[in-house]
Design an enzyme around this catalytic site. Structure first.
Site, PDB file in Angstrom:
ATOM      1  N   TRP A 153      86.139  -4.896 -19.415  1.00  0.00           N
ATOM      2  CA  TRP A 153      87.427  -4.967 -20.102  1.00  0.00           C
ATOM      3  C   TRP A 153      87.343  -4.741 -21.597  1.00  0.00           C
ATOM      4  CZ3 TRP A 153      86.604  -8.537 -23.719  1.00  0.00           C
ATOM      5  CH2 TRP A 153      85.663  -9.532 -23.451  1.00  0.00           C
ATOM      6  N   ASN A 154      86.129  -4.772 -22.186  1.00  0.00           N
ATOM      7  CA  ASN A 154      86.112  -4.769 -23.664  1.00  0.00           C
ATOM      8  C   ASN A 154      86.369  -3.392 -24.269  1.00  0.00           C
ATOM      9  OD1 ASN A 154      83.576  -3.942 -22.830  1.00  0.00           O
ATOM     10  ND2 ASN A 154      82.493  -5.010 -24.457  1.00  0.00           N
ATOM     11  N   LYS A 177      85.965   1.509 -10.341  1.00  0.00           N
ATOM     12  CA  LYS A 177      86.607   0.187 -10.286  1.00  0.00           C
ATOM     13  C   LYS A 177      86.676  -0.395 -11.689  1.00  0.00           C
ATOM     14  CE  LYS A 177      85.653  -3.989 -10.363  1.00  0.00           C
ATOM     15  NZ  LYS A 177      86.896  -4.588 -10.876  1.00  0.00           N
ATOM     16  N   PRO A 178      87.902  -0.505 -12.248  1.00  0.00           N
ATOM     17  CA  PRO A 178      88.031  -1.108 -13.590  1.00  0.00           C
ATOM     18  C   PRO A 178      88.076  -2.631 -13.506  1.00  0.00           C
ATOM     19  CG  PRO A 178      90.172  -0.295 -12.851  1.00  0.00           C
ATOM     20  CD  PRO A 178      89.202  -0.031 -11.714  1.00  0.00           C
ATOM     21  N   ALA A 179      87.921  -3.292 -14.659  1.00  0.00           N
ATOM     22  CA  ALA A 179      87.975  -4.761 -14.711  1.00  0.00           C
ATOM     23  C   ALA A 179      89.402  -5.254 -14.464  1.00  0.00           C
ATOM     24  CB  ALA A 179      87.495  -5.251 -16.075  1.00  0.00           C
ATOM     25  N   GLY A 230      78.695  -4.160 -17.910  1.00  0.00           N
ATOM     26  CA  GLY A 230      79.224  -5.518 -17.816  1.00  0.00           C
ATOM     27  C   GLY A 230      78.137  -6.522 -18.104  1.00  0.00           C
ATOM     28  N   GLU A 252      74.442  -0.878 -18.084  1.00  0.00           N
ATOM     29  CA  GLU A 252      74.664  -1.146 -19.519  1.00  0.00           C
ATOM     30  C   GLU A 252      75.095  -2.608 -19.593  1.00  0.00           C
ATOM     31  OE1 GLU A 252      74.239   1.007 -21.967  1.00  0.00           O
ATOM     32  OE2 GLU A 252      74.122   2.926 -20.941  1.00  0.00           O
ATOM     33  N   LEU A 253      74.184  -3.489 -20.003  1.00  0.00           N
ATOM     34  CA  LEU A 253      74.440  -4.928 -19.850  1.00  0.00           C
ATOM     35  C   LEU A 253      74.590  -5.619 -21.204  1.00  0.00           C
ATOM     36  CD1 LEU A 253      71.852  -5.404 -16.969  1.00  0.00           C
ATOM     37  CD2 LEU A 253      74.258  -4.768 -16.803  1.00  0.00           C
ATOM     38  N   CYS A 286      79.384  -5.115 -26.877  1.00  0.00           N
ATOM     39  CA  CYS A 286      78.044  -5.349 -26.329  1.00  0.00           C
ATOM     40  C   CYS A 286      76.955  -5.159 -27.366  1.00  0.00           C
ATOM     41  CB  CYS A 286      77.800  -4.447 -25.138  1.00  0.00           C
ATOM     42  SG  CYS A 286      77.979  -2.728 -25.562  1.00  0.00           S
ATOM     43  N   GLU A 387      74.577 -14.518 -25.861  1.00  0.00           N
ATOM     44  CA  GLU A 387      75.521 -13.546 -26.398  1.00  0.00           C
ATOM     45  C   GLU A 387      76.819 -14.286 -26.766  1.00  0.00           C
ATOM     46  OE1 GLU A 387      76.764 -10.658 -23.466  1.00  0.00           O
ATOM     47  OE2 GLU A 387      76.736  -9.067 -24.969  1.00  0.00           O
ATOM     48  N   GLU A 464      73.997   6.328 -21.781  1.00  0.00           N
ATOM     49  CA  GLU A 464      75.281   7.032 -21.780  1.00  0.00           C
ATOM     50  C   GLU A 464      75.399   7.777 -23.095  1.00  0.00           C
ATOM     51  OE1 GLU A 464      78.204   3.985 -20.868  1.00  0.00           O
ATOM     52  OE2 GLU A 464      77.946   4.337 -18.731  1.00  0.00           O
TER      53      GLU A 464
HETATM   54  P1  NAP Z   1      81.451  -8.683 -15.845  1.00  0.00           P
HETATM   55  O1  NAP Z   1      82.049  -9.956 -15.467  1.00  0.00           O
HETATM   56  O2  NAP Z   1      80.065  -8.391 -15.451  1.00  0.00           O
HETATM   57  O3  NAP Z   1      82.455  -7.567 -15.305  1.00  0.00           O
HETATM   58  C1  NAP Z   1      82.224  -6.187 -15.482  1.00  0.00           C
HETATM   59  C2  NAP Z   1      82.785  -5.440 -14.302  1.00  0.00           C
HETATM   60  O4  NAP Z   1      82.081  -5.809 -13.124  1.00  0.00           O
HETATM   61  C3  NAP Z   1      84.247  -5.723 -14.030  1.00  0.00           C
HETATM   62  O5  NAP Z   1      84.868  -4.541 -13.544  1.00  0.00           O
HETATM   63  C4  NAP Z   1      84.176  -6.757 -12.919  1.00  0.00           C
HETATM   64  O6  NAP Z   1      85.328  -6.787 -12.104  1.00  0.00           O
HETATM   65  C5  NAP Z   1      82.994  -6.220 -12.141  1.00  0.00           C
HETATM   66  N1  NAP Z   1      82.370  -7.183 -11.239  1.00  0.00           N
HETATM   67  C6  NAP Z   1      82.279  -8.520 -11.362  1.00  0.00           C
HETATM   68  N2  NAP Z   1      81.614  -9.045 -10.303  1.00  0.00           N
HETATM   69  C7  NAP Z   1      81.295  -8.002  -9.492  1.00  0.00           C
HETATM   70  C8  NAP Z   1      80.625  -7.891  -8.227  1.00  0.00           C
HETATM   71  N3  NAP Z   1      80.127  -8.954  -7.600  1.00  0.00           N
HETATM   72  N4  NAP Z   1      80.478  -6.660  -7.705  1.00  0.00           N
HETATM   73  C9  NAP Z   1      80.969  -5.578  -8.317  1.00  0.00           C
HETATM   74  N5  NAP Z   1      81.626  -5.613  -9.502  1.00  0.00           N
HETATM   75  C10 NAP Z   1      81.771  -6.820 -10.079  1.00  0.00           C
HETATM   76  O7  NAP Z   1      81.427  -8.459 -17.420  1.00  0.00           O
HETATM   77  P2  NAP Z   1      82.573  -8.681 -18.449  1.00  0.00           P
HETATM   78  O8  NAP Z   1      82.611 -10.104 -18.821  1.00  0.00           O
HETATM   79  O9  NAP Z   1      83.835  -8.048 -17.960  1.00  0.00           O
HETATM   80  O10 NAP Z   1      82.038  -7.791 -19.675  1.00  0.00           O
HETATM   81  C11 NAP Z   1      81.343  -8.328 -20.742  1.00  0.00           C
HETATM   82  C12 NAP Z   1      79.876  -7.978 -20.654  1.00  0.00           C
HETATM   83  O11 NAP Z   1      79.698  -6.557 -20.629  1.00  0.00           O
HETATM   84  C13 NAP Z   1      79.114  -8.449 -21.858  1.00  0.00           C
HETATM   85  O12 NAP Z   1      77.924  -9.073 -21.465  1.00  0.00           O
HETATM   86  C14 NAP Z   1      78.813  -7.178 -22.616  1.00  0.00           C
HETATM   87  O13 NAP Z   1      77.680  -7.245 -23.424  1.00  0.00           O
HETATM   88  C15 NAP Z   1      78.682  -6.192 -21.519  1.00  0.00           C
HETATM   89  N6  NAP Z   1      78.888  -4.835 -22.020  1.00  0.00           N
HETATM   90  C16 NAP Z   1      77.797  -4.029 -22.144  1.00  0.00           C
HETATM   91  C17 NAP Z   1      77.931  -2.747 -22.655  1.00  0.00           C
HETATM   92  C18 NAP Z   1      76.735  -1.853 -22.817  1.00  0.00           C
HETATM   93  O14 NAP Z   1      76.907  -0.671 -23.020  1.00  0.00           O
HETATM   94  N7  NAP Z   1      75.523  -2.366 -22.716  1.00  0.00           N
HETATM   95  C19 NAP Z   1      79.189  -2.280 -22.999  1.00  0.00           C
HETATM   96  C20 NAP Z   1      80.292  -3.128 -22.854  1.00  0.00           C
HETATM   97  C21 NAP Z   1      80.109  -4.404 -22.343  1.00  0.00           C
HETATM   98  P3  NAP Z   1      86.461  -7.912 -12.249  1.00  0.00           P
HETATM   99  O15 NAP Z   1      86.776  -7.997 -13.691  1.00  0.00           O
HETATM  100  O16 NAP Z   1      87.591  -7.337 -11.470  1.00  0.00           O
HETATM  101  O17 NAP Z   1      85.919  -9.169 -11.670  1.00  0.00           O
END
Ligand code: NAP
Length: 484
Positions: A153-154, A177-179, A230, A252-253, A286, A387, A464
């Site tokens: 979502w960010n 699949k978006p957030a 994510g 990308e975590l 991130c 983080e 990426e």
């Molecule tokens: P998240 O909870 O991991 O969610 C990311 C995506 O994964 C969402 O679309 C979410 O869907 C989905 N998801 C959740 N559980 C899943 C499962 N069991 N199976 C498949 N998909 C699943 O992360 P977030 O809180 O939204 O994002 C923040 C994190 O992203 C931070 O840690 C940040 O550092 C990281 N990030 C990293 C980068 C990079 O390039 N390294 C860039 C941006 C963000 P739902 O929302 O529908 O549950």
């Protein structure tokens, strides 16, 4: 929804068609708490249909000449730019970031698509000299297959472009699949992609139950690639699931980025760059700075300069002119930041500015947190290791290069690091010794279409951007030929 038709993006994209469902989920504006739309609660059945469509489309899409695939992507980029105002408004309404940032993200998304429209033409192979005169060795590059793309979502617009554009350029078909917090911007971007006339099934999108959608993607043998951005926790879960079918993975975590400021740095420039990075998107980036390491000689001067910059940041609804910091994405995110701050304060950190959620007047229905700067921070505090993902800038003081290097590297993460110094030898020593996928020197801007963005260690795998990003969606095929 202000200036946008309510529930205009309340459908899935499967096989080039809009699909509606009776069960829906609400999307809220984090600045006001208002419902700004509904999207379908899709799950396993819809994902299977979308994967089927992508799989059927693959043979046609992958065999199109790259110039033709590039044409669709170029057209997509043009349409995104032509609709940037509407897209930016939608992004701010569901994500909260200031409109100027949202506009920048939309333009960045278009730039990514445009880059990969060009890169589609450069999936070069190799001709390797053989050891015998009647042999020929060729290496050709072919698309991996159906790609499952999962976005956070960010940066919900940029992430769609950063995944879908290289995948489609390489000849893969996709299921995205978006957030749940920010699904409409992805649906809107896909609408512009469909308007290019891209073959049905090349690009599909399902919103809804993440575990069900993820499970369906990961267990389907026709999906050969997963690209996920994510949290590290979910990334690891997907990695375990992907092992069963040995699927290709890009992850990308999360990160824990240090910004290290040496005494010879230009302090004004360092403060500007640090504040721009740390408070962008309300600190939900991130590669956002997690800890500022300031050398003892300049720590107070740097902290003072940062504090004065931060106090000038206006917090509010991203739609209002002059707002530089919007709300956090939701209450959970707000509570997390509060807990990290409480831990730091209990262990002796000093709040130089900010330090609490904002609840009065215009802030009462949103998830706002005052931009915060802390000093007297130590490595025993949780925010030095976890983080933060919020508008809190902790300052830790250091004395030697060796000490700060050891501390910066003492993390399971390895996404981005920032170094401020004018000593060229130190620039090389630090860049080479920091265990991160990206190092920025005397600046904090990293995300551009032509460079490989990504992390090492528990920050992920794969890149990426750049020509490197295209390789994530290509396989090598070695063809050994014997001549008559
Ligand atoms: P998240 O909870 O991991 O969610 C990311 C995506 O994964 C969402 O679309 C979410 O869907 C989905 N998801 C959740 N559980 C899943 C499962 N069991 N199976 C498949 N998909 C699943 O992360 P977030 O809180 O939204 O994002 C923040 C994190 O992203 C931070 O840690 C940040 O550092 C990281 N990030 C990293 C980068 C990079 O390039 N390294 C860039 C941006 C963000 P739902 O929302 O529908 O549950």
């Amino acid at each position: 929804m202000a200036k946008l038709a309510a529930d205009r993006w309340n459908f899935l994209w499967i096989n080039g068609e809009k699909v509606t469902l009776t069960k829906m989920i609400e999307v809220q504006n984090p600045a006001t708490g208002e419902v700004v739309g509904h999207v379908p609660l899709g799950g396993e059945a819809e994902t299977r249909r979308a994967v089927e469509a992508a799989w059927r489309a693959f043979s046609k899409w992958s065999k199109l000449p790259p110039h033709e695939r590039a044409g669709y992507l170029q057209d997509w980029a043009d349409r995104i730019l032509a609709n940037r105002d509407e897209l930016a408004l939608l992004l701010t309404l569901e994500q909260g970031k200031p409109l100027a940032e949202a506009r920048g993200e939309i333009e960045g998304a278009a730039a990514f698509v445009r880059w990969y429209a060009e890169e589609a033409k450069r999936a070069y192979g190799e001709w390797i000299p053989a050891s015998h005169s009647d042999r020929r060795i060729l290496v050709i590059r072919q698309p991996v297959g159906v790609a499952g793309l999962i976005t956070p979502w960010n940066f919900p617009a940029a992430m769609v472009a950063r995944k879908a554009a290289p995948a489609l350029a390489a000849g893969c078909t996709v299921m995205l699949k978006p957030a749940k917090q920010t699904p409409q911007i992805a649906i809107a971007l896909f609408e512009h992609l469909m308007d290019t006339g891209i073959p049905a099934g090349a690009a599909n999108l399902v919103t809804g139950d993440s575990a069900a959608i993820g499970g369906a993607l990961l267990s389907d043998r026709r999906v050969r690639k997963i690209s996920f951005t994510g949290s590290t926790e979910v990334g690891k879960h997907l990695m375990r699931q992907a092992a069963d079918q040995v699927k290709r993975l890009s992850l990308e975590l999360g990160g824990n980025a240090p910004a290290i400021v040496f005494p010879d740095a230009d302090l004004d420039r360092a403060a500007d760059a640090i504040v721009a990075n740390k408070f962008e998107n309300c600190g939900q980036v991130c590669n956002g700075i997690n800890v500022i390491y300031a050398h003892g000689e300049i720590a107070e001067a740097l902290t003072e300069t940062i504090v004065s910059r931060v106090q000038a940041l206006r917090v509010g609804n991203g739609l209002e002119p002059g707002v530089a910091v919007g709300p956090l994405i939701d209450e959970t995110a707000l509570r997390r930041v509060e807990a990290l701050l409480a831990d730091a304060a209990a262990k002796g950190a000093r709040v130089r500015t900010g330090g609490a959620r904002l609840t009065d007047g215009p802030y009462r229905n949103g998830t706002f947190f005052a931009p915060t700067v802390l000093d007297r921070v130590t490595r025993g505090m949780a925010l030095a290791h976890e983080e933060i993902f919020g508008p809190v800038a902790p300052v830790i003081t250091f004395e030697t290069e060796a000490e700060v290097l050891a501390h910066a590297n003492d993390t399971p993460y390895g996404l981005a690091a920032y170094v401020f110094t004018r000593d060229i030898s130190r620039v090389f020593r630090m860049s080479e010794s920091l265990e991160f996928g990206m190092v920025a020197v005397n600046g904090t801007s990293l995300s551009v279409p032509q460079a490989p963005f990504g992390g090492i260690k528990e920050s992920g795998t794969g890149r990426e951007g750049g020509h490197h990003g295209l390789q994530e969606y290509l396989e090598y095929k070695y063809v050994a030929m014997t001549l008559d």
